[in-house]
Motif scaffolding. Structure first.
Motif, PDB file in Angstrom:
ATOM      1  N   VAL A 193       0.863  -1.177   0.000  1.00 51.09           N
ATOM      2  CA  VAL A 193       0.000   0.000   0.000  1.00 51.09           C
ATOM      3  C   VAL A 193       0.901   1.230   0.000  1.00 51.09           C
ATOM      4  N   ALA A 194       0.667   2.139  -0.930  1.00 50.48           N
ATOM      5  CA  ALA A 194       1.550   3.290  -1.112  1.00 50.48           C
ATOM      6  C   ALA A 194       1.594   4.179   0.124  1.00 50.48           C
ATOM      7  N   GLU A 195       2.790   4.690   0.413  1.00 54.46           N
ATOM      8  CA  GLU A 195       2.988   5.636   1.498  1.00 54.46           C
ATOM      9  C   GLU A 195       3.241   7.021   0.904  1.00 54.46           C
ATOM     10  N   LEU A 196       2.663   8.038   1.511  1.00 55.79           N
ATOM     11  CA  LEU A 196       2.847   9.409   1.041  1.00 55.79           C
ATOM     12  C   LEU A 196       3.748  10.173   2.002  1.00 55.79           C
ATOM     13  N   GLU A 197       4.655  10.959   1.447  1.00 55.76           N
ATOM     14  CA  GLU A 197       5.457  11.862   2.268  1.00 55.76           C
ATOM     15  C   GLU A 197       4.552  12.983   2.792  1.00 55.76           C
ATOM     16  N   PRO A 198       4.912  13.597   3.930  1.00 59.83           N
ATOM     17  CA  PRO A 198       4.060  14.659   4.499  1.00 59.83           C
ATOM     18  C   PRO A 198       3.657  15.739   3.495  1.00 59.83           C
ATOM     19  N   ARG A 254     -13.459   9.743  -5.037  1.00 64.00           N
ATOM     20  CA  ARG A 254     -13.137   8.407  -4.526  1.00 64.00           C
ATOM     21  C   ARG A 254     -11.656   8.099  -4.736  1.00 64.00           C
ATOM     22  N   ALA A 255     -11.124   8.454  -5.904  1.00 58.32           N
ATOM     23  CA  ALA A 255      -9.731   8.140  -6.213  1.00 58.32           C
ATOM     24  C   ALA A 255      -8.772   8.803  -5.231  1.00 58.32           C
ATOM     25  N   VAL A 256      -8.982  10.088  -4.949  1.00 59.70           N
ATOM     26  CA  VAL A 256      -8.056  10.782  -4.048  1.00 59.70           C
ATOM     27  C   VAL A 256      -8.358  10.470  -2.587  1.00 59.70           C
ATOM     28  N   THR A 257      -9.612  10.193  -2.271  1.00 58.20           N
ATOM     29  CA  THR A 257      -9.967   9.817  -0.899  1.00 58.20           C
ATOM     30  C   THR A 257      -9.303   8.506  -0.506  1.00 58.20           C
ATOM     31  N   LEU A 258      -9.187   7.587  -1.456  1.00 56.95           N
ATOM     32  CA  LEU A 258      -8.529   6.308  -1.180  1.00 56.95           C
ATOM     33  C   LEU A 258      -7.078   6.513  -0.740  1.00 56.95           C
ATOM     34  N   LYS A 259      -6.424   7.532  -1.279  1.00 56.76           N
ATOM     35  CA  LYS A 259      -5.024   7.778  -0.930  1.00 56.76           C
ATOM     36  C   LYS A 259      -4.887   8.400   0.453  1.00 56.76           C
ATOM     37  N   THR A 260      -5.901   9.125   0.891  1.00 54.80           N
ATOM     38  CA  THR A 260      -5.805   9.815   2.181  1.00 54.80           C
ATOM     39  C   THR A 260      -6.521   9.079   3.308  1.00 54.80           C
ATOM     40  N   ALA A 261      -7.411   8.149   2.981  1.00 56.76           N
ATOM     41  CA  ALA A 261      -8.217   7.466   4.003  1.00 56.76           C
ATOM     42  C   ALA A 261      -7.387   6.786   5.085  1.00 56.76           C
ATOM     43  N   PRO A 262      -6.297   6.069   4.738  1.00 56.17           N
ATOM     44  CA  PRO A 262      -5.536   5.411   5.808  1.00 56.17           C
ATOM     45  C   PRO A 262      -4.977   6.400   6.828  1.00 56.17           C
ATOM     46  N   TYR A 263      -4.641   7.588   6.368  1.00 61.68           N
ATOM     47  CA  TYR A 263      -4.081   8.598   7.271  1.00 61.68           C
ATOM     48  C   TYR A 263      -5.193   9.248   8.104  1.00 61.68           C
ATOM     49  N   ARG A 264      -6.371   9.379   7.515  1.00 63.48           N
ATOM     50  CA  ARG A 264      -7.513   9.877   8.274  1.00 63.48           C
ATOM     51  C   ARG A 264      -7.816   8.928   9.436  1.00 63.48           C
ATOM     52  N   HIS A 265      -7.584   7.660   9.198  1.00 65.88           N
ATOM     53  CA  HIS A 265      -7.845   6.660  10.222  1.00 65.88           C
ATOM     54  C   HIS A 265      -6.984   6.925  11.454  1.00 65.88           C
TER      55      HIS A 265
END
Length: 229
Positions: free
Chosen positions: A78-83, A160-171
């Motif tokens: 699962v991709a990780e995003l830098e700050p 949906r596409a961009v929310t998927l990238k940020t959802a794990p961090y929202r968690h």
């Protein structure tokens, strides 16, 4: 064999691959798979009861969407995003959700309002009880329902596409002390603006709501990086 004759045989494979993509996306959206989690082909094939071929195709599609990355011998994860990238992603989410809230204020109907009110109540109940996983799901459903009420399918797909990238961090942010309870009055104001048909106000409130989430997430990541340094 003609193309017409081949198509019926290939359709089940394509359909199964698409189902796997959707299932993996949903598991990421719910926080069950988090940034950095490995996506092993063999384990996924066993989980979904299929060969590795549709798994491989599903992972390739997720890599193309940016939701999954491949790192040498570590394989797919699962991709990780830098700050900085995460903050940029939240900026995009904030604008798209603001647009959705504004459109919902203009286009929503009484049945939309009833569903949103019920989801808002669910968020309130789960926040008061401290049930983080239940709140996270209710919160996702509240935001999703606003997007549905916008009646803009192109916007829904992009969101949906961009929310998927940020959802794990929202968690992660959901678990921070006080965050669930602070979301409730913010949701209440957004809902009131949508019901009243105040598009500009609904947009501004949603933009602020999501921007605050983005700031909380980046603060959390910076704190983690300092502890691990």
């Amino acid at each position: 064999m003609s193309i017409a004759e081949e198509t019926p045989l290939r359709q089940p494979f394509v359909s199964r691959s698409s189902e796997i993509v959707e299932a993996l996306e949903d598991s990421i959206l719910r926080g069950e798979r988090r940034p950095g989690d490995r996506l092993d082909e063999r384990h996924l094939a066993e989980e979904f009861g299929v060969s590795r071929t549709p798994i491989r195709e599903a992972l390739q599609r997720l890599v193309a969407s940016g939701l999954v990355s491949v790192r040498g011998r570590s394989g797919a994860m699962v991709a990780e995003l830098e700050p900085a990238d995460l903050l940029d992603a939240f900026s995009v989410v904030a604008e798209l959700e603001a647009l959705a809230a504004g459109l919902a204020a203009r286009r929503s109907r009484p049945d939309d309002h009833a569903r949103l009110a019920a989801l808002h109540e669910r968020c309130s109940e789960t926040a008061a009880s401290g049930a983080v996983p239940a709140f996270f799901l209710a919160n996702n459903a509240f935001h999703h329902e606003i997007a549905q009420a916008s009646r803009n399918k192109v916007l829904q797909a992009q969101l949906r596409a961009v929310t998927l990238k940020t959802a794990p961090y929202r968690h992660h942010v959901t678990y921070r002390p006080g965050r669930m309870l602070s979301s409730i009055p913010e949701h209440a104001e957004i809902l009131a603006a949508i019901v009243a048909g105040e598009a500009a106000r609904a947009s501004a409130l949603m933009r602020s709501h999501v921007a605050l989430l983005g700031e909380d997430v980046t603060d959390f990541l910076h704190a983690v990086h300092r502890r691990s340094a």
